[in-house]
Design an enzyme around this catalytic site. Structure first.
Site, PDB file in Angstrom:
ATOM      1  N   TRP A 101      -2.878   0.555   1.075  1.00 38.65           N
ATOM      2  CA  TRP A 101      -3.910  -0.254   1.742  1.00 38.65           C
ATOM      3  C   TRP A 101      -4.663  -1.116   0.753  1.00 38.65           C
ATOM      4  O   TRP A 101      -5.021  -2.255   1.064  1.00 38.65           O
ATOM      5  CB  TRP A 101      -4.842   0.620   2.588  1.00 38.65           C
ATOM      6  CG  TRP A 101      -4.124   1.116   3.803  1.00 38.65           C
ATOM      7  CD1 TRP A 101      -3.769   2.394   4.090  1.00 38.65           C
ATOM      8  CD2 TRP A 101      -3.601   0.303   4.874  1.00 38.65           C
ATOM      9  NE1 TRP A 101      -3.076   2.440   5.273  1.00 38.65           N
ATOM     10  CE2 TRP A 101      -2.953   1.183   5.780  1.00 38.65           C
ATOM     11  CE3 TRP A 101      -3.609  -1.059   5.161  1.00 38.65           C
ATOM     12  CZ2 TRP A 101      -2.326   0.725   6.948  1.00 38.65           C
ATOM     13  CZ3 TRP A 101      -2.982  -1.518   6.319  1.00 38.65           C
ATOM     14  CH2 TRP A 101      -2.358  -0.625   7.195  1.00 38.65           C
ATOM     15  N   ASP A 171     -13.228  -0.255   2.283  1.00 36.18           N
ATOM     16  CA  ASP A 171     -12.420  -0.041   3.478  1.00 36.18           C
ATOM     17  C   ASP A 171     -12.455   1.461   3.774  1.00 36.18           C
ATOM     18  O   ASP A 171     -11.869   2.261   3.046  1.00 36.18           O
ATOM     19  CB  ASP A 171     -10.982  -0.509   3.209  1.00 36.18           C
ATOM     20  CG  ASP A 171     -10.048  -0.265   4.394  1.00 36.18           C
ATOM     21  OD1 ASP A 171     -10.466   0.369   5.385  1.00 36.18           O
ATOM     22  OD2 ASP A 171      -8.879  -0.708   4.305  1.00 36.18           O
ATOM     23  N   LYS A 195      -8.588   5.171  13.823  1.00 38.64           N
ATOM     24  CA  LYS A 195      -8.291   6.399  13.086  1.00 38.64           C
ATOM     25  C   LYS A 195      -9.277   7.491  13.481  1.00 38.64           C
ATOM     26  O   LYS A 195      -8.898   8.572  13.894  1.00 38.64           O
ATOM     27  CB  LYS A 195      -8.367   6.156  11.571  1.00 38.64           C
ATOM     28  CG  LYS A 195      -7.638   4.904  11.084  1.00 38.64           C
ATOM     29  CD  LYS A 195      -6.138   4.986  11.225  1.00 38.64           C
ATOM     30  CE  LYS A 195      -5.408   3.660  11.085  1.00 38.64           C
ATOM     31  NZ  LYS A 195      -5.551   2.962   9.833  1.00 38.64           N
TER      32      LYS A 195
HETATM   33  C1  LIG Z   1      -5.024   1.602   9.380  1.00 38.60           C
HETATM   34  C2  LIG Z   1      -5.675   1.026   8.172  1.00 38.60           C
HETATM   35  C3  LIG Z   1      -5.811  -0.370   8.006  1.00 38.60           C
HETATM   36  C4  LIG Z   1      -5.222  -1.382   8.962  1.00 38.60           C
HETATM   37  O1  LIG Z   1      -5.923  -1.557  10.107  1.00 38.60           O
HETATM   38  P1  LIG Z   1      -5.444  -2.625  11.203  1.00 38.60           P
HETATM   39  O2  LIG Z   1      -6.293  -2.288  12.356  1.00 38.60           O
HETATM   40  O3  LIG Z   1      -3.978  -2.427  11.460  1.00 38.60           O
HETATM   41  O4  LIG Z   1      -5.721  -3.985  10.670  1.00 38.60           O
HETATM   42  C5  LIG Z   1      -6.453  -0.829   6.872  1.00 38.60           C
HETATM   43  N1  LIG Z   1      -6.939   0.017   5.962  1.00 38.60           N
HETATM   44  C6  LIG Z   1      -6.818   1.352   6.080  1.00 38.60           C
HETATM   45  C7  LIG Z   1      -7.376   2.248   5.031  1.00 38.60           C
HETATM   46  C8  LIG Z   1      -6.177   1.890   7.195  1.00 38.60           C
HETATM   47  O5  LIG Z   1      -6.058   3.232   7.320  1.00 38.60           O
END
Ligand SMILES: *Cc1c(COP(=O)(O)O)cnc(C)c1O
Length: 359
Positions: A101, A171, A195
């Site tokens: 990521w 993030d 998530k």
């Molecule tokens: C799932 C995830 C993303 C991507 O999210 P999208 O909704 O597909 O854009 C980005 N960063 C992390 C850490 C993730 O777990």
């Protein structure tokens, strides 16, 4: 029958939340309509969004000088929007590379600015968080970007980096609300909802208000944090149903006792699984002990030829989505807030049985 769903995302939600949404589907609180059918400018929906924001502020103890935005686009869209919203007159940003990521964030940011990878865990296959002392930060960077829980590699920060006057951007998609966080240490916290919060389609951005004057003129209005903040995230139509479900999840978390209580449960669940992995010579965890994620637990079987049988047997026992990400292989158990401890116990019991038969 409901299964134990170990998906990394979209992921398991609390059953009571789903039941409540089902009960309110046709007629929300006597309004005579579903939340999906409501105007985002009507008093009913405005009350839903306001309560969701207030509850989130309580859960994370968000200081008053931070704006909470409910946007669309997901975390990957934010990867581009972060430099757009934060560069101001600067031309570069620092990124810490801890895995898949982080790499995606870096790739996207490179379209808009110079990216300095200030530290990377690539040398050891992304199995650890580089210690703060090793980071080569640039004092002229517009911000420092970290991914505090790498959903694919299963690496989590268990400490908050100090980046001085340069805003820290995190993030937090896959561990937000799994543990308390000191929001005041961050400039921006962002993540997709699918998530640990709710349905895909809702993106959360929590931003310190003094950072709202740095957007590049090309920033699209729908993703311009200041314009969205001034319009209570309703410059465009927000993801209304996602906000409603997120609100139900926030209510559920408060009723469970808040994030600190849920954290204790998450520690116990993760420990059950890691303790079993560590004493076994049949299974292994690739991640450095101090940096292991409580939310996403990748593990390997001794012989990958057994992977298919392991997954098939798990499914027969009501456990799904345990296959690891293709870039890592093996297995991955995502054990978010809504995964009950019984789910983890059932998994460990199954792993024991499988080891006995095949070890
Ligand atoms: C799932 C995830 C993303 C991507 O999210 P999208 O909704 O597909 O854009 C980005 N960063 C992390 C850490 C993730 O777990």
């Amino acid at each position: 029958m409901r299964v134990f769903n170990f998906s990394a995302g979209p992921a398991v939600l609390p059953e009571s939340v789903l039941q409540r949404a089902a009960a309110e589907m046709l007629d929300w609180h006597g309004s005579g309509m579903s939340v999906m059918e409501m105007s985002h400018r009507g008093k009913e929906f405005i009350s839903i969004a306001a309560k969701a924001e207030a509850d989130l502020r309580t859960l994370l103890n968000i200081p008053a000088n931070y704006k909470v935005l409910f946007l669309q686009g997901g975390a990957i869209a934010e990867n581009a929007l972060i430099p757009m919203n934060l560069l101001g007159s600067k031309t570069s940003a620092d990124y810490i590379n801890t895995g898949e990521w982080s790499k995606k964030s870096i790739k996207e940011a490179k379209k808009y600015c110079t990216v300095n990878v200030a530290a990377s865990a690539e040398d050891k296959g992304f199995t650890y968080v580089p210690p703060r002392e090793s980071w080569k930060l640039n004092k002229d960077a517009a911000f420092v970007h970290v991914c505090t829980n790498e959903t694919i590699g299963g690496v989590e920060y268990h400490w908050t980096p100090d980046t001085g006057d340069v805003p820290l951007v995190a993030d937090v998609s896959s561990h937000i609300l799994s543990r308390p966080i000191d929001v005041s240490k961050y400039g921006v916290i962002y993540g997709g909802a699918q998530k640990n919060i709710g349905p895909a389609g809702l993106t959360l951005v929590i931003v310190r208000d003094d950072l709202l004057d740095r957007a590049l003129p090309i920033t699209p209005s729908a993703f311009h944090w200041k314009e969205q903040a001034e319009n209570d995230s309703m410059l465009n139509t927000p993801p209304t149903y996602g906000i409603y479900i997120a609100g139900l999840v926030f209510e559920w978390l408060l009723a469970e006792g808040g994030v600190a209580v849920v954290e204790q449960r998450n520690i116990a669940k993760a420990q059950l699984l890691y303790d079993y992995l560590d004493q076994s010579s049949f299974y292994s965890s690739p991640v450095n002990k101090q940096d292991r994620s409580r939310m996403n637990v990748p593990f390997k079987l001794k012989d990958e030829a057994l992977d298919a049988a392991f997954l098939k047997g798990a499914e027969q026992n009501g456990m799904v989505q345990l296959k690891g990400h293709r870039s890592v292989g093996g297995m991955r158990a995502s054990i978010y807030n809504a995964m009950p401890v019984e789910g983890v116990k059932t998994l460990v019991e199954y792993m024991k049985e499988f080891e006995k038969k095949n070890g």
